[in-house]
Structure formats: structure tokens, C-alpha cells
Scaffold this motif. Structure first.
Motif: not given
Length: 370
Positions: A90-119
Motif C-alpha cells: 500500500n505504497q505510492n512512490i514518486l521519483f522527481q526528474p533528477n531523482s535516482k538510486l545509485i548502487l555503491k560498488s559491490s562485490n556480491k554475486a547477487a543483490y537487489k537494489i529495490l525489493s518488492l517481496v510478498n507485498i
């Protein structure tokens, strides 16, 4: 490379990428309609905020997501770690024109920057995510995903922009329940390493008006990959409409359902108005993949209509070796263009060899194959 071909491809690049900016009027209309009384995530960030996207604010972002049902991201980039951030129902999310999620460099074989699980019941507008494809700290793995949607329902992503992920731009899959009513409408999925979008399992999955380009780095290297992991997965009413795929290293779209083993409910996949430019193979069909554990013939229908494939590097359509299925394959108004500029060796198949080429399907005899 021929100069005319270079100019042609540059024009294609410009036309696809220029149209992906947020329309200011549309943004204002959506903000006024759905985000009155919304909270600005900036209220949760430190006072002396780094607006360059070089400081990790993962915990601050997660706290804001935990505490608000309507949230507007700040109009500048934010760095998050490979623990990623998770949404709730039950969420509404808005990104503005210059909004951005940037991932910090990782050494993991797997990651999820944004997770939507069982929702359920989540709408995200103008999502913008950038992964670490070119700054990843190891060479292992292929599962670093921009957005992971698992066992969720009533999810809508409107005009997302997702790029440079170590794995898939968007992953739609199953942990417990089969995901249902997932819509991705518009946007640009570009330069991801494994797939642009993977559809593993789902009921009523709609992908429309999306451009998916430059997928390259680790197989399957495809714009959209419809590929269940096991016979527990479902592919019911999977609709792809007005999809453009371009310059993907292997496929524009690949349907690879061999892991269903023929024991699941019939599949139903409808692809309409798919345009592919210069992917190695515009459309791949690996429905059974000659699986030695294949229990019984897979049933269902795949309909592909009103689609145009241009400048293929290897083939317009490739049907991979597999066991006989009971899939009814319908090809209607298919157009295969071999550009004089590209000077490729790809053939424009007529109805007769195409019937032979796809002989392990029940081909709809009324299909208009050009």
C-alpha cells in the motif's frame, strides 16, 4: 563499419533515448493527482546532505520507506549499499526528474537494489536506478538486480529507467505465491548485464510501451527473458505490447519454458507490436529445450502479432532444439526487414520455410507470415 550504417544506428540511438526524459506536465499531473499530503524523503536525510550521490544513505532511505505510504524522492541522486531497500504494501512512490538510486560498488554475486517481496498494492512513478556493471568489485555471479518483484500482487511501475545492473534490470519471480497483476508501463531498461527484464512466473503480467536496449555481459543477454525456474511456476496471461528491443547481445525477446516440464497448467503468452532493431536474434523460442526430465508435452498458446524485426545480427527468429510440444504458436502479420544499409545476411523467411523452421509447434495455419 559502413558510414551509412553508423549514421543509421546513431539516429536510432538518439530517437530511442531522447524520448525517455520525464515529461514535466505529466509529472506535475501525477504529483497533483496521487501525491497530495505526501512526505518528501529529504526530510529523513542529514541536514548537510551530499547531493552528488557519493555518500551512502541506505538506512535513511529505508527508514523513510518503512514509515510512509506516500513518499517523494529528493530531486538529486542518492547512493545505497548492496543491502538495498525494500518497499511495503500500500505504497505510492514518486521519483522527481533528477531523482535516482545509485548502487555503491559491490562485490556480491547477487543483490537487489529495490525489493518488492510478498507485498501488494504498490505504484512507483518514474523510478530511476543505476547499478554497478562497470564498477563491480568482483567477477562472480549474475544476479545483481535493479528491481526484484517476488510473490507480490497489484504492482505498477510507470516509466522506470533502470541501467547498468550486474544482473537483470527487473526480475519478476516467485518465492511462495505466484505473482499476480504486475504492470510495467513505459520507460527505458538499458545496458544491463544479464537481462533487461526476466519473467520467471506470473499471472496477468503486462509489459507495455518499454524500450529495452544494449543488454550485454552475461547470458542470456536478452531484452526480455520469459524463463520459469521450475514446474511450480506459472505463465498465465503474459502480455507484451508495444515493446521495442534494440542492440541486445543475444535476443530481443526469448521464450524459454523448458523448466515447466509439461506438468504445469497451460501457458498463455501474447506478444503484439514487438519491434527489434539489431539484436543478434530478434525472437528466440526454446519452449522445451530438449529437457531430459520433460514429463509430458507442454500445453498452451503463444501468439506473436504485428511485429517487425530489422537489422538482425544472426536471425530474425531462432527456434531452439526441443521435444515436441502441444503449444499452439500463432504468427500474424510478421515483417522481416533486411536493411540495405546493414548489408546483413539474414533472410526474409516465407511462410513455407517458416512452417518447417517451427515444426515442433502447432503452427496456426491462418498466420499471415511475410
Amino acid at each position: 563499419m559502413d558510414k551509412l550504417k553508423i549514421i543509421f544506428l546513431l539516429l536510432l540511438n538518439f530517437s530511442f533515448f531522447a524520448g525517455q526524459q520525464i515529461n514535466s506536465k505529466e509529472y506535475v499531473d501525477i504529483k497533483n493527482k496521487f501525491f497530495t499530503n505526501a512526505v518528501n524523503l529529504e526530510n529523513y536525510l542529514p541536514k548537510n546532505i551530499d547531493k552528488t550521490g557519493n555518500t551512502d544513505y541506505t538506512d535513511f532511505v529505508q527508514k523513510a520507506l518503512n514509515q510512509n505510504s506516500k513518499l517523494i524522492f529528493p530531486n538529486y541522486p542518492i547512493l545505497v549499499s548492496d543491502q538495498g531497500v525494500s518497499l511495503k504494501s500500500n505504497q505510492n512512490i514518486l521519483f522527481q526528474p533528477n531523482s535516482k538510486l545509485i548502487l555503491k560498488s559491490s562485490n556480491k554475486a547477487a543483490y537487489k537494489i529495490l525489493s518488492l517481496v510478498n507485498i501488494s498494492n504498490v505504484n512507483i512513478y518514474f523510478l530511476n536506478i543505476e547499478g554497478d556493471k562497470y564498477s563491480h568489485l568482483s567477477s562472480v555471479g549474475e544476479w545483481g538486480n535493479g528491481v526484484s518483484i517476488k510473490s507480490s500482487s497489484n504492482i505498477m511501475l510507470y516509466k522506470p529507467m533502470i541501467s547498468k545492473c550486474w544482473g537483470d534490470g527487473i526480475y519478476i519471480g516467485q518465492e511462495t505465491a505466484v505473482p499476480q497483476n504486475i504492470t510495467i508501463d513505459g520507460g527505458l531498461i538499458n545496458d544491463n548485464r544479464r537481462n533487461g527484464i526476466s519473467v520467471i512466473s506470473g499471472i496477468d503480467i503486462t509489459l507495455k510501451n518499454i524500450t529495452i536496449s544494449n543488454t550485454k555481459g552475461h547470458n542470456p543477454q536478452s531484452g526480455i527473458d520469459i524463463e520459469p525456474n521450475s514446474s511450480k511456476n506459472r505463465l498465465t496471461n503474459i502480455v507484451l505490447n508495444n515493446i521495442t528491443t534494440k542492440n541486445n547481445a543475444v535476443h530481443g525477446i526469448i521464450i524459454s519454458t523448458g523448466n515447466l516440464n509439461g506438468s504445469t497448467q497451460p501457458i498463455s503468452i501474447n506478444i503484439n507490436n514487438h519491434k527489434d532493431y539489431n539484436s543478434a536474434i530478434a525472437l528466440g523460442l526454446g519452449v522445451t529445450r530438449n529437457n531430459i526430465n520433460y514429463i509430458q508435452p507442454l500445453n498452451g498458446k503463444i501468439t506473436i502479432s504485428n511485429s517487425t524485426y530489422t537489422l538482425p545480427g544472426t536471425a530474425f527468429i531462432r527456434n531452439y532444439k526441443g521435444k515436441k510440444s502441444n503449444i499452439n504458436l500463432s504468427l500474424e502479420n510478421m515483417n522481416f526487414n533486411r536493411s540495405n544499409v546493414a548489408k546483413t545476411s539474414a533472410k526474409s523467411y516465407s511462410a513455407s520455410p517458416l512452417n518447417q523452421f517451427l515444426s515442433d509447434f502447432k503452427l496456426n495455419v491462418s498466420s499471415d507470415v511475410k
